[in-house]
Design a protein around this motif. Structure first.
Motif, PDB file in Angstrom:
ATOM      1  N   LEU A 273     -21.951  55.332  93.544  1.00  0.00           N
ATOM      2  CA  LEU A 273     -22.519  56.054  92.410  1.00  0.00           C
ATOM      3  C   LEU A 273     -23.214  55.119  91.431  1.00  0.00           C
ATOM      4  CD1 LEU A 273     -19.512  58.465  91.736  1.00  0.00           C
ATOM      5  CD2 LEU A 273     -21.594  58.941  93.056  1.00  0.00           C
ATOM      6  N   LYS A 274     -22.538  54.063  91.047  1.00  0.00           N
ATOM      7  CA  LYS A 274     -23.107  53.130  90.075  1.00  0.00           C
ATOM      8  C   LYS A 274     -22.233  51.894  89.994  1.00  0.00           C
ATOM      9  CE  LYS A 274     -20.792  55.585  86.290  1.00  0.00           C
ATOM     10  NZ  LYS A 274     -20.968  56.300  85.010  1.00  0.00           N
ATOM     11  N   GLN A 275     -22.767  50.860  89.353  1.00  0.00           N
ATOM     12  CA  GLN A 275     -21.993  49.674  89.034  1.00  0.00           C
ATOM     13  C   GLN A 275     -21.904  49.562  87.513  1.00  0.00           C
ATOM     14  OE1 GLN A 275     -22.622  46.079  91.340  1.00  0.00           O
ATOM     15  NE2 GLN A 275     -23.840  47.208  92.844  1.00  0.00           N
ATOM     16  N   MET A 276     -20.796  48.997  87.048  1.00  0.00           N
ATOM     17  CA  MET A 276     -20.562  48.892  85.613  1.00  0.00           C
ATOM     18  C   MET A 276     -19.959  47.534  85.289  1.00  0.00           C
ATOM     19  SD  MET A 276     -18.877  52.689  84.965  1.00  0.00           S
ATOM     20  CE  MET A 276     -19.066  52.691  83.179  1.00  0.00           C
ATOM     21  N   VAL A 277     -20.170  47.102  84.045  1.00  0.00           N
ATOM     22  CA  VAL A 277     -19.620  45.833  83.569  1.00  0.00           C
ATOM     23  C   VAL A 277     -18.858  46.081  82.272  1.00  0.00           C
ATOM     24  CG1 VAL A 277     -20.199  43.560  82.607  1.00  0.00           C
ATOM     25  CG2 VAL A 277     -21.404  44.405  84.636  1.00  0.00           C
ATOM     26  N   GLY A 278     -17.695  45.444  82.148  1.00  0.00           N
ATOM     27  CA  GLY A 278     -16.934  45.475  80.903  1.00  0.00           C
ATOM     28  C   GLY A 278     -16.433  44.085  80.576  1.00  0.00           C
ATOM     29  N   LEU A 279     -16.364  43.787  79.293  1.00  0.00           N
ATOM     30  CA  LEU A 279     -15.869  42.483  78.837  1.00  0.00           C
ATOM     31  C   LEU A 279     -14.464  42.678  78.284  1.00  0.00           C
ATOM     32  CD1 LEU A 279     -19.069  41.055  77.086  1.00  0.00           C
ATOM     33  CD2 LEU A 279     -18.384  40.893  79.493  1.00  0.00           C
ATOM     34  N   ARG A 280     -13.467  42.254  79.049  1.00  0.00           N
ATOM     35  CA  ARG A 280     -12.072  42.439  78.649  1.00  0.00           C
ATOM     36  C   ARG A 280     -11.726  41.494  77.501  1.00  0.00           C
ATOM     37  NH1 ARG A 280     -12.047  41.270  84.329  1.00  0.00           N
ATOM     38  NH2 ARG A 280     -11.571  43.055  85.667  1.00  0.00           N
ATOM     39  N   PRO A 281     -11.091  41.999  76.449  1.00  0.00           N
ATOM     40  CA  PRO A 281     -10.746  41.137  75.296  1.00  0.00           C
ATOM     41  C   PRO A 281      -9.382  40.475  75.500  1.00  0.00           C
ATOM     42  CG  PRO A 281     -10.310  43.420  74.753  1.00  0.00           C
ATOM     43  CD  PRO A 281     -10.813  43.417  76.168  1.00  0.00           C
ATOM     44  N   HIS A 282      -9.366  39.256  75.997  1.00  0.00           N
ATOM     45  CA  HIS A 282      -8.115  38.579  76.344  1.00  0.00           C
ATOM     46  C   HIS A 282      -7.652  37.654  75.226  1.00  0.00           C
ATOM     47  CE1 HIS A 282      -5.095  36.405  78.641  1.00  0.00           C
ATOM     48  NE2 HIS A 282      -5.656  35.275  78.233  1.00  0.00           N
ATOM     49  N   ARG A 283      -6.375  37.771  74.886  1.00  0.00           N
ATOM     50  CA  ARG A 283      -5.762  36.873  73.906  1.00  0.00           C
ATOM     51  C   ARG A 283      -4.322  36.613  74.312  1.00  0.00           C
ATOM     52  NH1 ARG A 283      -3.008  36.267  69.000  1.00  0.00           N
ATOM     53  NH2 ARG A 283      -4.112  35.070  67.385  1.00  0.00           N
ATOM     54  N   ASP A 284      -3.872  35.387  74.186  1.00  0.00           N
ATOM     55  CA  ASP A 284      -2.495  35.029  74.500  1.00  0.00           C
ATOM     56  C   ASP A 284      -1.864  34.374  73.267  1.00  0.00           C
ATOM     57  OD1 ASP A 284      -0.111  34.448  75.680  1.00  0.00           O
ATOM     58  OD2 ASP A 284      -0.887  32.924  77.054  1.00  0.00           O
ATOM     59  N   PRO A 285      -0.931  35.112  72.586  1.00  0.00           N
ATOM     60  CA  PRO A 285      -0.455  36.457  72.915  1.00  0.00           C
ATOM     61  C   PRO A 285      -1.373  37.534  72.349  1.00  0.00           C
ATOM     62  CG  PRO A 285       0.704  35.658  70.997  1.00  0.00           C
ATOM     63  CD  PRO A 285      -0.199  34.536  71.428  1.00  0.00           C
ATOM     64  N   VAL A 286      -1.184  38.778  72.848  1.00  0.00           N
ATOM     65  CA  VAL A 286      -1.843  39.937  72.240  1.00  0.00           C
ATOM     66  C   VAL A 286      -1.454  39.973  70.763  1.00  0.00           C
ATOM     67  CG1 VAL A 286      -2.011  42.456  72.299  1.00  0.00           C
ATOM     68  CG2 VAL A 286      -1.733  41.168  74.433  1.00  0.00           C
ATOM     69  N   ARG A 287      -2.430  40.250  69.915  1.00  0.00           N
ATOM     70  CA  ARG A 287      -2.161  40.202  68.483  1.00  0.00           C
ATOM     71  C   ARG A 287      -1.851  41.591  67.922  1.00  0.00           C
ATOM     72  NH1 ARG A 287      -6.020  38.111  63.407  1.00  0.00           N
ATOM     73  NH2 ARG A 287      -4.276  37.649  62.007  1.00  0.00           N
ATOM     74  N   VAL A 288      -0.586  41.811  67.603  1.00  0.00           N
ATOM     75  CA  VAL A 288      -0.167  43.028  66.880  1.00  0.00           C
ATOM     76  C   VAL A 288       0.692  42.543  65.731  1.00  0.00           C
ATOM     77  CG1 VAL A 288       0.782  45.352  67.073  1.00  0.00           C
ATOM     78  CG2 VAL A 288      -0.101  44.210  69.118  1.00  0.00           C
ATOM     79  N   GLU A 289       0.080  42.421  64.565  1.00  0.00           N
ATOM     80  CA  GLU A 289       0.776  41.838  63.411  1.00  0.00           C
ATOM     81  C   GLU A 289       0.088  42.238  62.117  1.00  0.00           C
ATOM     82  OE1 GLU A 289       0.532  37.669  64.294  1.00  0.00           O
ATOM     83  OE2 GLU A 289      -1.479  37.460  63.448  1.00  0.00           O
ATOM     84  N   LYS A 290       0.822  42.039  61.012  1.00  0.00           N
ATOM     85  CA  LYS A 290       0.299  42.352  59.676  1.00  0.00           C
ATOM     86  C   LYS A 290      -0.419  41.141  59.099  1.00  0.00           C
ATOM     87  CE  LYS A 290       4.454  43.332  58.291  1.00  0.00           C
ATOM     88  NZ  LYS A 290       5.616  43.680  57.432  1.00  0.00           N
ATOM     89  N   GLU A 291      -1.365  41.429  58.218  1.00  0.00           N
ATOM     90  CA  GLU A 291      -2.035  40.364  57.468  1.00  0.00           C
ATOM     91  C   GLU A 291      -2.480  40.930  56.126  1.00  0.00           C
ATOM     92  OE1 GLU A 291      -5.569  37.001  57.995  1.00  0.00           O
ATOM     93  OE2 GLU A 291      -5.674  38.848  59.183  1.00  0.00           O
TER      94      GLU A 291
END
Length: 337
Positions: A273-291
């Protein structure tokens, strides 16, 4: 009493799922999603959505990471079992992962005891696909097709009073005066919005194909996978670290096609059907925090939720629950809550 005003910046699967979680769990919250990219313009739109967080996925510690994954699986499971599971694009699926290299490739520390079935492949199953497969696993899991889930989730969000604002923002501070808390779910955009250079792109290219006779998923070495969805297959893939190329690469397409058709030869009868591209946002560690940000002498409360790499759909609910708890902490002492 006036409503709390909370902004979620970003409308991929992380942003939309987080907005719904806040809307459902924080009293008096008026939630706005602010994003310049919606639906087909998001990275989430490209993803196959198989629940299989990789062994490298990492939160701040092992305990929190496992909780994110457990919470996510049970969230998707509840949607799958509901009357709106199909409409939301969530279903059960089973399949195989094979390796000729090492037994650890077919194991998964996070989900082996979580999903209903995760077992060693039999000798007969190892011969299902051409190749010298020494190791294999069969497991049942969940698939969430983002092309169905995102519109469903946004519709649910708006029908419950949520506001969707399509616009670009240059900084979180620029909207700080308008909201009690800002939740940053901008994915790769956070690299520049937050000057977070731990965040890198991992480029993925896939082929979308129709081959309705294939009902199970297949993985093997070299980032090769075939994943059935509601309306077709996703064939992959690539995992190109620190690549920001959003264009279709002809050679990548040839490689994906050859690897997948070698693994499952009946794909040769399918319709690309089609080809697609995505840019995965990788971070080590995943950031889930307050600021706390400061702008013109005013403190701006921010909760970050980004950096999930290729596991955003898998883990969105778990990190959304965690982010919602952090938003609640930010609001302690607020007379509106």
């Amino acid at each position: 009493m006036s409503d709390l005003k909370i902004a979620v910046v970003g409308a991929g699967v992380i942003g939309v799922t987080t907005a719904l979680e806040i809307q459902n769990n924080i009293r008096n919250a008026h939630v706005s999603i602010i994003a310049d990219k919606l639906n087909e313009d998001t990275t989430s739109w490209v993803a196959a959505g198989l629940f299989r967080p990789g062994n490298s996925f990492a939160g701040p510690n092992r305990e929190v990471t496992q909780k994110w994954i457990n919470d996510s699986y049970h969230h998707w499971e509840n949607i799958r079992d509901s009357s709106y599971g199909v409409e939301a694009g969530v279903a059960e699926i089973s399949g195989y992962i094979f390796s000729s290299e090492h037994p650890s490739i077919v194991r998964n520390q996070y989900i082996e005891k979580l999903v209903p079935i995760y077992r060693r492949a039999t000798e007969q199953e190892l011969s299902l696909c051409p190749g010298q497969w020494k190791y294999g696993s069969f497991f049942s899991t969940i698939i969430t097709q983002s092309t169905l889930y995102l519109p469903w989730a946004v519709s649910r969000f708006q029908s419950s009073g949520g506001e969707l604002i399509q616009k670009h923002i240059d900084s979180l501070q620029s909207i700080g005066n308008e909201f009690d808390v800002i939740v940053n779910c901008t994915g790769l955009g956070a690299k520049y919005l937050c000057e977070d250079y731990k965040l890198v792109s991992i480029r993925g290219q896939v082929i979308k194909m129709q081959a309705p006779w294939i009902k199970t998923f297949f993985y093997n070495d070299y980032d090769t996978y075939i994943i059935p969805g509601f309306d077709g297959l996703t064939l992959g893939g690539t995992r190109q670290y620190d690549s920001y190329n959003r264009n279709i690469d002809k050679n990548d397409g040839i490689s994906i096609r050859e690897r997948c058709m070698s693994l499952v030869p009946s794909l040769k009868g399918g319709k690309e059907l089609k080809q697609m591209v995505g840019l995965r946002p990788h971070r080590d560690p995943v950031r889930v925090e307050k600021e706390i940000l400061v702008s013109h002498g005013k403190s701006i409360k921010v909760v970050h939720n980004y950096g999930h790499g290729g596991y955003g759909i898998s883990t969105a609910p778990g990190t959304a629950i965690y982010a919602c708890q952090l938003v609640r902490e930010c609001l302690i002492g607020n007379s509106k809550i």
